[in-house]
Enzyme design. Structure first.
Site, PDB file in Angstrom:
ATOM      1  N   HIS A   1      46.477  38.522  32.689  1.00 24.34           N
ATOM      2  CA  HIS A   1      47.398  38.718  33.987  1.00 24.34           C
ATOM      3  C   HIS A   1      48.436  38.398  34.350  1.00 24.34           C
ATOM      4  CE1 HIS A   1      46.031  38.322  38.680  1.00 24.34           C
ATOM      5  NE2 HIS A   1      46.703  36.982  38.153  1.00 24.34           N
ATOM      6  N   GLU A   2      48.362  37.116  33.836  1.00 19.27           N
ATOM      7  CA  GLU A   2      49.261  36.883  34.121  1.00 19.27           C
ATOM      8  C   GLU A   2      50.650  37.258  33.688  1.00 19.27           C
ATOM      9  OE1 GLU A   2      49.879  34.381  36.260  1.00 19.27           O
ATOM     10  OE2 GLU A   2      48.127  34.174  36.199  1.00 19.27           O
TER      11      GLU A   2
ATOM     12  N   HIS B   1      51.989  40.801  35.028  1.00 18.02           N
ATOM     13  CA  HIS B   1      53.431  39.729  36.413  1.00 18.02           C
ATOM     14  C   HIS B   1      54.604  39.832  36.159  1.00 18.02           C
ATOM     15  CE1 HIS B   1      50.736  38.249  39.654  1.00 18.02           C
ATOM     16  NE2 HIS B   1      49.441  37.464  39.333  1.00 18.02           N
TER      17      HIS B   1
ATOM     18  N   TYR C   1      56.074  39.195  46.825  1.00 13.69           N
ATOM     19  CA  TYR C   1      55.168  38.579  46.762  1.00 13.69           C
ATOM     20  C   TYR C   1      54.641  37.796  48.062  1.00 13.69           C
ATOM     21  CZ  TYR C   1      51.510  36.432  43.543  1.00 13.69           C
ATOM     22  OH  TYR C   1      50.693  35.562  42.825  1.00 13.69           O
TER      23      TYR C   1
ATOM     24  N   GLU D   1      49.357  41.395  42.722  1.00 14.71           N
ATOM     25  CA  GLU D   1      48.243  40.381  42.417  1.00 14.71           C
ATOM     26  C   GLU D   1      47.213  42.014  41.272  1.00 14.71           C
ATOM     27  OE1 GLU D   1      46.759  37.493  41.740  1.00 14.71           O
ATOM     28  OE2 GLU D   1      48.787  37.010  42.014  1.00 14.71           O
TER      29      GLU D   1
ATOM     30  N   ASP E   1      47.690  32.702  52.328  1.00 15.87           N
ATOM     31  CA  ASP E   1      48.490  33.372  50.787  1.00 15.87           C
ATOM     32  C   ASP E   1      49.416  34.724  51.237  1.00 15.87           C
ATOM     33  OD1 ASP E   1      47.682  33.955  48.731  1.00 15.87           O
ATOM     34  OD2 ASP E   1      46.028  35.685  49.429  1.00 15.87           O
TER      35      ASP E   1
ATOM     36  N   HIS F   1      46.188  37.023  47.445  1.00 15.51           N
ATOM     37  CA  HIS F   1      45.402  37.364  46.496  1.00 15.51           C
ATOM     38  C   HIS F   1      43.484  37.438  47.476  1.00 15.51           C
ATOM     39  CE1 HIS F   1      47.222  34.312  44.226  1.00 15.51           C
ATOM     40  NE2 HIS F   1      46.831  34.437  43.466  1.00 15.51           N
TER      41      HIS F   1
END
Lengths: 353, 109
Positions: free
Chosen positions: A172-173, A176, A187, A196, A269, A274
């Protein structure tokens, strides 16, 4: 596999800006991405773009970064609140003897290899080294991408276990980073939720690939493997059924919607990056489970990611993902009928809106 | 000393719809908790920060926790916005402790 590729050129920002406005589409895209990366890097470091006279002195050339090789660099941060404290294991080094260092080193090979199979050379498609920081902070319950490298906390052992022990989290990271060097989705609001979403897609696809899972074997949960005793049995997100991942006194109730009719319009958020990603996640799940399979669906989504742009919204993404499906059907990468399956998956979550 | 703290975000998107808050008067805390918290505030140098050094903003970082922090009394109170990547290193232990206290408070029966 060879990862060596020199990337030590330097193009002044104003030249990149002009290239981004002129030339053929491929040049425009490449220039736009390079200009965005330079801007992000400057923002991160709090420095201004260099002035032309400075660059003409050749100082920029003299300080260009060393050649990169998509090599893994795992740093032990020794529970300090800073990154790159001590290089624990570099590419080809023997086991370090720390579970998180060695686990993340192995996961990074899986993720690097997965993207290589998609035709990508590391995060930036130019052989950027993979910098992974473990044991970041004390009892730190998080993992993040900082614009250049990845950071993983140990968790507190009660609510969350070590974030370095999850392939899903690592993928996941790193995704990004891939998004930063492709669509570079802002973002914020829908573009942020797409950012995301793409990370959840690759986190899940890479985990299923590593575990050799079918769409029926997979749990389609995000974050379930880092839950400590306090939250055991819960997850952070469900791609199959957004809004059902958790419901407990600590975290409250999973706020993710599964359909556009329940879209979150609040200010928190970053306007729901998210939260509203659940809608897109559900569409990916529906497409993958309706005959396409996760890995072919991921190829469509990866193709689309390279054709999206920073301010793209959900409707833009639907258009580009469906276009990507058509392209890959034409190339024989995915079977006939895939375009309609993808279109139907989006229709079932209320998209296009 | 009056403290108001909130955090949310991270990989998990924790408390995304409603940040988790912690509001306290340090005088009302048990001695040990108060002393440690005041020491972290002092060591962080947060009260000497200029606004430009303490403003989290858009950048390339993804999945970081974001924080809002107000410390002090009335008109003399100072407010800050941070995130994990942009917060000054000296402030990070204070943010970590406040995060723990917020979670402990939420978990209390």
């Amino acid at each position: 596999m060879t990862f060596h590729k020199c990337n030590c050129h330097y193009i002044p920002p104003h030249v990149l800006g002009n290239m981004a406005k002129k030339g053929d589409p491929a040049v425009r895209q490449a220039a736009r991405t390079s200009a965005q990366q330079a801007k992000l890097s400057r923002e991160k470091r709090g420095v201004q773009a260099p002035k032309v006279p400075e660059m003409l002195t050749g100082i920029a050339m003299a300080t260009a970064p060393a050649p990169v090789t998509a090599a893994r660099e795992v740093y032990d941060c020794q529970n300090k609140w800073e990154l790159r404290v001590k290089l624990a294991r570099g590419e080809g080094d023997p086991e370090f003897g720390d579970d998180d260092v060695d686990t993340v080193y192995g996961y990074a090979e899986t993720v690097r290899g997965y993207f290589a199979e998609l035709g990508r050379n590391s995060i930036d498609n130019a052989g950027m080294n993979l910098r992974l920081n473990v044991h970041v902070g004390e009892n730190y319950m998080n993992a993040f991408w900082d614009g250049d490298e990845m950071a993983f906390g140990d968790g507190d052992g009660q609510i969350f276990t070590s974030f370095a022990q999850s392939l899903d989290v690592m993928a996941h990271e790193m995704a990004h980073g891939v998004t930063q060097f492709t669509a570079n989705l802002d973002y914020y609001s829908q573009s942020g939720a797409l950012n995301e979403h793409f990370s959840d897609v690759f986190g899940t696809a890479i985990t299923q690939y590593k575990l050799n899972q079918t769409v029926d074997d997979a749990d389609w949960l995000i974050g379930n493997e880092i839950m400590g005793p306090t939250l055991y049995g819960e997850a952070l997100r469900s791609m199959k059924a957004p809004g059902t991942a958790y419901d407990n006194p600590l975290l409250g109730k999973d706020p993710q919607p599964a359909h556009m009719k329940d879209y979150y319009n609040g200010p928190n958020d970053n306007r729901g990056v998210h939260i509203n990603s659940g809608i897109m996640n559900r569409a990916f799940y529906l497409a993958a489970t309706d005959q396409i399979g996760t890995q072919k669906a991921a190829k469509i989504w990866y193709h689309a990611l390279q054709n999206l742009w920073p301010t793209a919204d959900f409707d833009d993404a639907v258009e580009i993902i469906v276009e990507s499906a058509r392209t890959l059907v034409g190339d024989g990468v995915v079977p006939e009928g895939t375009t309609q399956t993808v279109r139907l998956a989006f229709k079932e979550v209320g998209l296009p809106s | 000393m009056h403290i108001e703290f909130e955090f949310s975000g991270g990989y998990g998107g924790l408390f995304a719809a409603k940040p988790l808050g912690y509001r306290v008067e340090t005088d009302e805390l048990p001695d040990e908790v108060r002393d440690k918290l005041l020491a972290l505030i002092r060591d962080s140098g947060v009260l000497e920060l200029k606004p430009a050094q303490a403003t989290g903003g858009p950048g390339p970082q993804r999945d970081v926790f974001t924080y809002s922090l107000t410390i002090g009394e009335g008109a003399a109170a100072k407010s800050f916005a941070f995130d994990d990547a942009s917060a000054p290193p000296a402030v990070r232990p204070l943010l970590s402790r406040l995060r723990e206290l917020a979670v402990e408070q939420r978990m209390r029966p």
